[in-house]
Enzyme design. Structure first.
Site, PDB file in Angstrom:
ATOM      1  N   GLN A  95       0.952  -1.284  -0.040  1.00 21.73           N
ATOM      2  CA  GLN A  95      -0.132  -0.152   0.010  1.00 21.73           C
ATOM      3  C   GLN A  95       0.727   1.144  -0.050  1.00 21.73           C
ATOM      4  OE1 GLN A  95      -3.621  -0.665   2.903  1.00 21.73           O
ATOM      5  NE2 GLN A  95      -1.758  -1.807   3.474  1.00 21.73           N
ATOM      6  N   ASN A  96       2.152   0.897   0.127  1.00 20.07           N
ATOM      7  CA  ASN A  96       3.158   2.103   0.297  1.00 20.07           C
ATOM      8  C   ASN A  96       3.476   2.633  -1.060  1.00 20.07           C
ATOM      9  OD1 ASN A  96       3.077   1.539   2.984  1.00 20.07           O
ATOM     10  ND2 ASN A  96       4.832   0.323   2.913  1.00 20.07           N
ATOM     11  N   ILE A  97       3.731   4.104  -0.980  1.00 25.20           N
ATOM     12  CA  ILE A  97       4.256   4.626  -2.348  1.00 25.20           C
ATOM     13  C   ILE A  97       5.742   4.859  -2.423  1.00 25.20           C
ATOM     14  CG2 ILE A  97       1.892   5.655  -2.763  1.00 25.20           C
ATOM     15  CD1 ILE A  97       2.789   8.333  -1.701  1.00 25.20           C
ATOM     16  N   ASP A  98       6.427   4.487  -1.215  1.00 22.56           N
ATOM     17  CA  ASP A  98       7.884   4.509  -1.287  1.00 22.56           C
ATOM     18  C   ASP A  98       8.535   3.637  -1.972  1.00 22.56           C
ATOM     19  OD1 ASP A  98       7.526   3.206   2.019  1.00 22.56           O
ATOM     20  OD2 ASP A  98       8.744   2.053   0.312  1.00 22.56           O
ATOM     21  N   HIS A 113      -1.351   1.380  -4.452  1.00 17.38           N
ATOM     22  CA  HIS A 113      -1.617   2.722  -4.253  1.00 17.38           C
ATOM     23  C   HIS A 113      -0.858   3.695  -4.925  1.00 17.38           C
ATOM     24  CE1 HIS A 113      -4.365   1.526  -0.433  1.00 17.38           C
ATOM     25  NE2 HIS A 113      -4.939   1.375  -1.615  1.00 17.38           N
ATOM     26  N   SER A 182      -2.996  -0.800   9.245  1.00 17.96           N
ATOM     27  CA  SER A 182      -3.826  -0.487  10.303  1.00 17.96           C
ATOM     28  C   SER A 182      -5.181  -1.107  10.068  1.00 17.96           C
ATOM     29  CB  SER A 182      -4.094   1.105  10.574  1.00 17.96           C
ATOM     30  OG  SER A 182      -4.339   1.622   9.477  1.00 17.96           O
ATOM     31  N   GLU A 209       0.880  -2.784  17.022  1.00 19.77           N
ATOM     32  CA  GLU A 209      -0.073  -2.848  17.977  1.00 19.77           C
ATOM     33  C   GLU A 209      -1.301  -3.414  17.813  1.00 19.77           C
ATOM     34  OE1 GLU A 209       1.149   1.839  18.708  1.00 19.77           O
ATOM     35  OE2 GLU A 209      -0.764   1.369  17.812  1.00 19.77           O
ATOM     36  N   ALA A 225       8.447  -4.787  12.874  1.00 11.57           N
ATOM     37  CA  ALA A 225       8.661  -5.526  11.727  1.00 11.57           C
ATOM     38  C   ALA A 225      10.061  -5.592  11.301  1.00 11.57           C
ATOM     39  CB  ALA A 225       8.110  -4.497  10.505  1.00 11.57           C
TER      40      ALA A 225
HETATM   41  C1  BV8 Z   1     -11.861   2.508  -3.506  1.00 15.01           C
HETATM   42  C2  BV8 Z   1      -1.960   6.741  -1.292  1.00 15.01           C
HETATM   43  C3  BV8 Z   1     -13.350   1.833  -5.034  1.00 15.01           C
HETATM   44  C4  BV8 Z   1      -2.195   8.258  -1.113  1.00 15.01           C
HETATM   45  C5  BV8 Z   1      -3.881   5.492  -0.075  1.00 15.01           C
HETATM   46  C6  BV8 Z   1     -16.394   2.655   3.806  1.00 15.01           C
HETATM   47  C7  BV8 Z   1     -16.062   1.182   3.852  1.00 15.01           C
HETATM   48  C8  BV8 Z   1     -15.176   0.538   2.922  1.00 15.01           C
HETATM   49  C9  BV8 Z   1     -14.628   1.420   2.185  1.00 15.01           C
HETATM   50  C10 BV8 Z   1     -14.790   2.595   1.952  1.00 15.01           C
HETATM   51  C11 BV8 Z   1     -15.907   3.415   3.028  1.00 15.01           C
HETATM   52  N1  BV8 Z   1     -15.648   4.578   2.545  1.00 15.01           N
HETATM   53  C12 BV8 Z   1     -14.815   4.856   1.507  1.00 15.01           C
HETATM   54  C13 BV8 Z   1     -14.405   3.592   1.188  1.00 15.01           C
HETATM   55  C14 BV8 Z   1     -13.145   3.657   0.227  1.00 15.01           C
HETATM   56  C15 BV8 Z   1     -11.841   3.792   0.674  1.00 15.01           C
HETATM   57  C16 BV8 Z   1     -11.657   3.756   2.023  1.00 15.01           C
HETATM   58  O1  BV8 Z   1     -11.145   2.677   2.565  1.00 15.01           O
HETATM   59  N2  BV8 Z   1     -11.849   4.660   3.050  1.00 15.01           N
HETATM   60  C17 BV8 Z   1     -11.529   4.428   4.297  1.00 15.01           C
HETATM   61  C18 BV8 Z   1     -10.964   5.779   5.016  1.00 15.01           C
HETATM   62  C19 BV8 Z   1     -12.873   4.000   5.282  1.00 15.01           C
HETATM   63  N3  BV8 Z   1     -11.012   3.268  -0.220  1.00 15.01           N
HETATM   64  C20 BV8 Z   1     -10.790   4.037  -1.204  1.00 15.01           C
HETATM   65  O2  BV8 Z   1     -11.134   4.871  -1.758  1.00 15.01           O
HETATM   66  C21 BV8 Z   1      -9.896   3.186  -2.190  1.00 15.01           C
HETATM   67  N4  BV8 Z   1     -10.549   2.934  -3.618  1.00 15.01           N
HETATM   68  O3  BV8 Z   1     -12.549   1.986  -2.640  1.00 15.01           O
HETATM   69  O4  BV8 Z   1     -12.214   2.422  -4.790  1.00 15.01           O
HETATM   70  C22 BV8 Z   1     -13.156   0.466  -5.625  1.00 15.01           C
HETATM   71  C23 BV8 Z   1     -12.417  -0.466  -5.108  1.00 15.01           C
HETATM   72  C24 BV8 Z   1     -12.458  -1.642  -5.652  1.00 15.01           C
HETATM   73  C25 BV8 Z   1     -12.865  -1.947  -6.845  1.00 15.01           C
HETATM   74  C26 BV8 Z   1     -13.614  -1.021  -7.638  1.00 15.01           C
HETATM   75  C27 BV8 Z   1     -13.792   0.124  -7.021  1.00 15.01           C
HETATM   76  C28 BV8 Z   1      -8.719   3.653  -2.432  1.00 15.01           C
HETATM   77  C29 BV8 Z   1      -7.813   4.006  -1.017  1.00 15.01           C
HETATM   78  C30 BV8 Z   1      -6.539   4.458  -1.338  1.00 15.01           C
HETATM   79  C31 BV8 Z   1      -6.068   5.708  -0.685  1.00 15.01           C
HETATM   80  N5  BV8 Z   1      -4.562   6.041  -0.766  1.00 15.01           N
HETATM   81  N6  BV8 Z   1      -2.539   6.130  -0.120  1.00 15.01           N
HETATM   82  C32 BV8 Z   1      -0.983   8.737  -0.025  1.00 15.01           C
HETATM   83  O5  BV8 Z   1      -0.105   7.908   0.299  1.00 15.01           O
HETATM   84  O6  BV8 Z   1      -1.101   9.743   0.355  1.00 15.01           O
HETATM   85  S1  BV8 Z   1      -4.176   5.106   1.619  1.00 15.01           S
HETATM   86  C33 BV8 Z   1      -2.850   4.928   2.635  1.00 15.01           C
HETATM   87  O7  BV8 Z   1      -3.494   4.797   3.969  1.00 15.01           O
HETATM   88  C34 BV8 Z   1      -1.993   3.859   2.512  1.00 15.01           C
HETATM   89  O8  BV8 Z   1      -1.786   3.686   1.172  1.00 15.01           O
HETATM   90  C35 BV8 Z   1      -2.816   2.796   3.185  1.00 15.01           C
HETATM   91  O9  BV8 Z   1      -3.665   1.910   2.349  1.00 15.01           O
HETATM   92  C36 BV8 Z   1      -3.699   3.331   4.039  1.00 15.01           C
HETATM   93  C37 BV8 Z   1      -3.577   2.886   5.440  1.00 15.01           C
HETATM   94  O10 BV8 Z   1      -2.351   3.333   5.693  1.00 15.01           O
HETATM   95  P1  BV8 Z   1      -1.488   2.050   6.648  1.00 15.01           P
HETATM   96  O11 BV8 Z   1      -0.608   1.630   5.574  1.00 15.01           O
HETATM   97  O12 BV8 Z   1      -2.223   1.049   7.350  1.00 15.01           O
HETATM   98  O13 BV8 Z   1      -0.899   3.007   7.492  1.00 15.01           O
HETATM   99  P2  BV8 Z   1      -1.458   3.461   9.019  1.00 15.01           P
HETATM  100  O14 BV8 Z   1      -0.407   4.675   9.400  1.00 15.01           O
HETATM  101  O15 BV8 Z   1      -2.870   3.516   8.939  1.00 15.01           O
HETATM  102  O16 BV8 Z   1      -1.012   2.482   9.864  1.00 15.01           O
HETATM  103  C38 BV8 Z   1       0.529   2.001  10.223  1.00 15.01           C
HETATM  104  C39 BV8 Z   1       0.394   0.328  10.911  1.00 15.01           C
HETATM  105  O17 BV8 Z   1       1.532  -0.039  11.138  1.00 15.01           O
HETATM  106  C40 BV8 Z   1      -0.405   0.508  12.400  1.00 15.01           C
HETATM  107  O18 BV8 Z   1      -1.145  -0.587  12.511  1.00 15.01           O
HETATM  108  C41 BV8 Z   1       0.861   0.347  13.369  1.00 15.01           C
HETATM  109  O19 BV8 Z   1       0.632  -0.033  14.366  1.00 15.01           O
HETATM  110  C42 BV8 Z   1       1.772  -0.395  12.505  1.00 15.01           C
HETATM  111  N7  BV8 Z   1       3.377  -0.147  12.694  1.00 15.01           N
HETATM  112  C43 BV8 Z   1       3.747   1.278  13.124  1.00 15.01           C
HETATM  113  N8  BV8 Z   1       4.961   1.014  13.234  1.00 15.01           N
HETATM  114  C44 BV8 Z   1       5.559  -0.278  13.012  1.00 15.01           C
HETATM  115  C45 BV8 Z   1       4.264  -0.973  12.728  1.00 15.01           C
HETATM  116  N9  BV8 Z   1       4.284  -2.383  12.713  1.00 15.01           N
HETATM  117  C46 BV8 Z   1       5.235  -3.000  12.610  1.00 15.01           C
HETATM  118  N10 BV8 Z   1       6.497  -2.464  12.767  1.00 15.01           N
HETATM  119  C47 BV8 Z   1       6.768  -0.870  13.146  1.00 15.01           C
HETATM  120  N11 BV8 Z   1       7.741  -0.547  13.345  1.00 15.01           N
END
Ligand code: BV8
Length: 241
Positions: A95-98, A113, A182, A209, A225
């Site tokens: 999901q990362n863009i890096d 993504h 997450s 977490e 990780a």
């Molecule tokens: C789509 C690029 C239609 C941009 C990103 C209601 C229900 C279901 C879905 C939806 C809904 N309402 C809207 C939607 C759709 C929406 C969505 O899901 N919204 C959410 C907010 C509810 N999704 C979309 O719009 C997607 N498209 O649905 O299209 C479709 C789909 C299929 C088929 C046909 C049509 C598109 C979503 C893409 C958005 N772009 N990124 C940018 O980067 O700026 S999202 C971005 O956030 C990331 O790419 C990633 O996907 C997302 C979550 O980030 P994470 O990677 O999980 O990171 P986060 O910080 O949240 O968590 C970090 C985790 O790491 C934590 O758990 C932490 O504990 C852990 N961690 C931290 N340090 C460590 C660690 N673990 C291990 N070791 C460590 N050291």
């Protein structure tokens, strides 16, 4: 967990795998989105409303990614090692863009993504490498239009990349591992349920977490990780030898 060395593995990574490389996660304390609202910077509407603001948001991330201090960590390297040493397919879906998976040597990789180090032409959708601020992306190499470049990033409301290939891999894998995500963004957050529903696969979540979908995994490993991913890879390679 025992899986034959010819077994097929799908690994989903999120911002947590890059956190120890110095790339901020989205929802952590100093999270990337702290101070930014998604609607302001990560939707097509935001880009239409204020393209300069959105470009600045990604230019800032691009410069941070290219800082000399940022490099793949042991987790990225362990996945690349698994891809080299495993007899079966190991598909990394990030999901990362890096570009840290690539820098660690991963090749069988899908950026669902998008990619921060690429520009996309608004006129013809061609993508090309862009390591500078987007304003200096130059003319589209395919159609020649200038000043019509956007980040090659999938925003909310846009369809993720490679879904067909990802779904096929999920349905036939023997092992699904999610690392550092997450579980809040779909469809990626639903992959574990897709695997549980169709394949006779083992599922493991590695996270600091826990996530919104932890309960859907057969196995949950809590920790960093950079420690847990090399350990899992060692386990897999040792058990299968
Ligand atoms: C789509 C690029 C239609 C941009 C990103 C209601 C229900 C279901 C879905 C939806 C809904 N309402 C809207 C939607 C759709 C929406 C969505 O899901 N919204 C959410 C907010 C509810 N999704 C979309 O719009 C997607 N498209 O649905 O299209 C479709 C789909 C299929 C088929 C046909 C049509 C598109 C979503 C893409 C958005 N772009 N990124 C940018 O980067 O700026 S999202 C971005 O956030 C990331 O790419 C990633 O996907 C997302 C979550 O980030 P994470 O990677 O999980 O990171 P986060 O910080 O949240 O968590 C970090 C985790 O790491 C934590 O758990 C932490 O504990 C852990 N961690 C931290 N340090 C460590 C660690 N673990 C291990 N070791 C460590 N050291």
């Amino acid at each position: 967990m025992c899986i034959a060395r010819t077994g097929r593995i799908v690994v989903l990574t999120g911002a947590g795998i890059s956190a120890e490389s110095g790339i901020p996660t989205f929802r952590g304390r100093d999270g990337l989105w702290e101070g930014w609202r998604l609607e302001e910077v990560a939707t097509p509407q935001a880009f239409a409303r204020d393209p300069e603001l959105v470009q600045r948001f990604y230019d800032m991330q691009r410069r941070a990614l290219l800082a000399p201090s940022v490099a793949p960590n042991a987790a990225h390297h362990a996945l690349a090692r698994l891809q080299r040493a495993w007899a079966g397919e190991v598909l990394v879906v990030t999901q990362n863009i890096d570009d840290l998976h690539e820098r660690a040597g991963s090749r069988n990789l899908i950026h669902m993504h998008g990619e921060l180090l690429k520009a996309r032409c608004l006129a013809c959708a061609t993508t090309w490498p862009c390591r500078d601020d987007m304003v200096r992306a130059g003319a589209c190499p395919a159609c020649g239009v200038t000043g019509q470049a956007r980040p090659h990033v999938v925003w909310f409301g846009e369809i993720p990349l490679g879904l067909e290939r990802i779904t096929a891999a999920l349905h036939r894998c023997e092992l699904f591992v999610a690392i550092g995500t997450s579980g809040l963004v779909y469809p990626a957050a639903g992959f574990v349920t897709e695997v549980a529903g169709t394949a006779h696969a083992h599922t493991i979540e590695i996270d600091l977490e826990g996530s919104a979908v932890s309960a859907a995994f057969v196995e949950r490993r809590r920790g960093r990780a950079s420690e847990l991913v090399p350990r899992l890879v060692e386990e897999l390679l040792t058990a299968a030898s």
